[in-house]
Write a protein that holds these residues in place. Structure first.
Motif, short mmCIF file in Angstrom:
data_model
loop_
_atom_site.label_atom_id
_atom_site.label_comp_id
_atom_site.label_asym_id
_atom_site.label_seq_id
_atom_site.Cartn_x
_atom_site.Cartn_y
_atom_site.Cartn_z
N UNK A 65 -37.10 -58.01 -42.24
CA UNK A 65 -38.44 -57.78 -42.78
C UNK A 65 -39.38 -58.84 -42.24
N UNK A 66 -40.59 -58.39 -41.92
CA UNK A 66 -41.56 -59.30 -41.33
C UNK A 66 -41.95 -60.37 -42.33
N UNK A 67 -41.91 -61.60 -41.87
CA UNK A 67 -42.27 -62.71 -42.75
C UNK A 67 -43.78 -62.74 -42.95
N UNK A 68 -44.17 -63.03 -44.16
CA UNK A 68 -45.58 -63.19 -44.47
C UNK A 68 -45.85 -64.68 -44.66
N UNK A 69 -46.88 -65.17 -43.99
CA UNK A 69 -47.25 -66.57 -44.12
C UNK A 69 -48.49 -66.69 -44.99
N UNK A 70 -48.44 -67.61 -45.90
CA UNK A 70 -49.54 -67.79 -46.84
C UNK A 70 -50.03 -69.23 -46.85
N UNK A 71 -51.28 -69.37 -47.24
CA UNK A 71 -51.83 -70.70 -47.52
C UNK A 71 -51.70 -70.98 -49.02
N UNK B 73 -52.09 -65.30 -43.67
CA UNK B 73 -52.65 -65.66 -42.37
C UNK B 73 -51.56 -65.62 -41.31
N UNK B 74 -51.95 -65.80 -40.06
CA UNK B 74 -50.99 -65.90 -38.97
C UNK B 74 -50.37 -67.29 -38.96
N UNK B 75 -49.06 -67.38 -38.65
CA UNK B 75 -48.42 -68.70 -38.60
C UNK B 75 -48.85 -69.49 -37.37
N UNK B 76 -48.62 -70.78 -37.40
CA UNK B 76 -48.81 -71.61 -36.23
C UNK B 76 -50.21 -72.17 -36.05
N UNK B 77 -51.11 -71.95 -36.98
CA UNK B 77 -52.45 -72.48 -36.88
C UNK B 77 -52.80 -73.26 -38.14
N UNK B 78 -53.85 -74.03 -38.03
CA UNK B 78 -54.38 -74.71 -39.20
C UNK B 78 -55.56 -73.92 -39.74
N UNK C 250 -57.73 -79.11 -44.45
CA UNK C 250 -57.03 -78.24 -43.51
C UNK C 250 -55.60 -78.09 -43.98
N UNK C 251 -55.08 -76.88 -43.83
CA UNK C 251 -53.71 -76.64 -44.30
C UNK C 251 -52.98 -75.74 -43.32
N UNK C 252 -51.67 -75.90 -43.32
CA UNK C 252 -50.80 -75.10 -42.48
C UNK C 252 -50.13 -74.05 -43.37
#
Ligand SMILES: [Zn+2]
Ligand SMILES: [Zn+2]
Length: 93
Positions: free
Chosen positions: A5-11, A17-22, A30-32
């Motif tokens: 299952x596709x991982x979901x990235x959250x703040x 949001x998309x992973x790998x950015x601030x 700023x948060x990852x």
């Protein structure tokens, strides 16, 4: 065939949001983003139930972010480890 299952990235404010950015939070910090949960045991991730680390990589944009599930020990790599990855710290030379 098994489809992970596709991982979901959250703040921390809940945005997906998309992973790998601030990203900039509403309070100006700023948060990852981190993965929403552990794909192995289903534990929801938060500051208290994951360990964050990093691994230097010559291929994957310079670094992988590591999120370790404190419940089952599963490690998530962001971006995922690829076959052509080169990790200087794991070499013997
Ligand atoms: Zn887990
Ligand atoms: Zn790598």
């Amino acid at each position: 065939m098994f489809e992970p299952s596709r991982l979901v990235y959250r703040l921390s404010d809940g945005r997906v949001v998309e992973p790998g950015c601030l990203y900039r939070l509403r309070d100006g910090r700023w948060a990852e983003p981190w993965p929403g949960g552990c794909p192995r045991c289903g534990q929801r991730f938060g500051p208290k139930n994951m360990l964050v680390g990093s691994l230097a990589c010559l291929q994957a944009g310079g670094i992988h972010r590591l999120h370790t599930c404190v419940r089952c020990g599963h490690v998530l790599y962001t971006p995922p480890v690829a076959p052509d990855c080169e990790h200087p710290t794991t070499r013997s030379t």
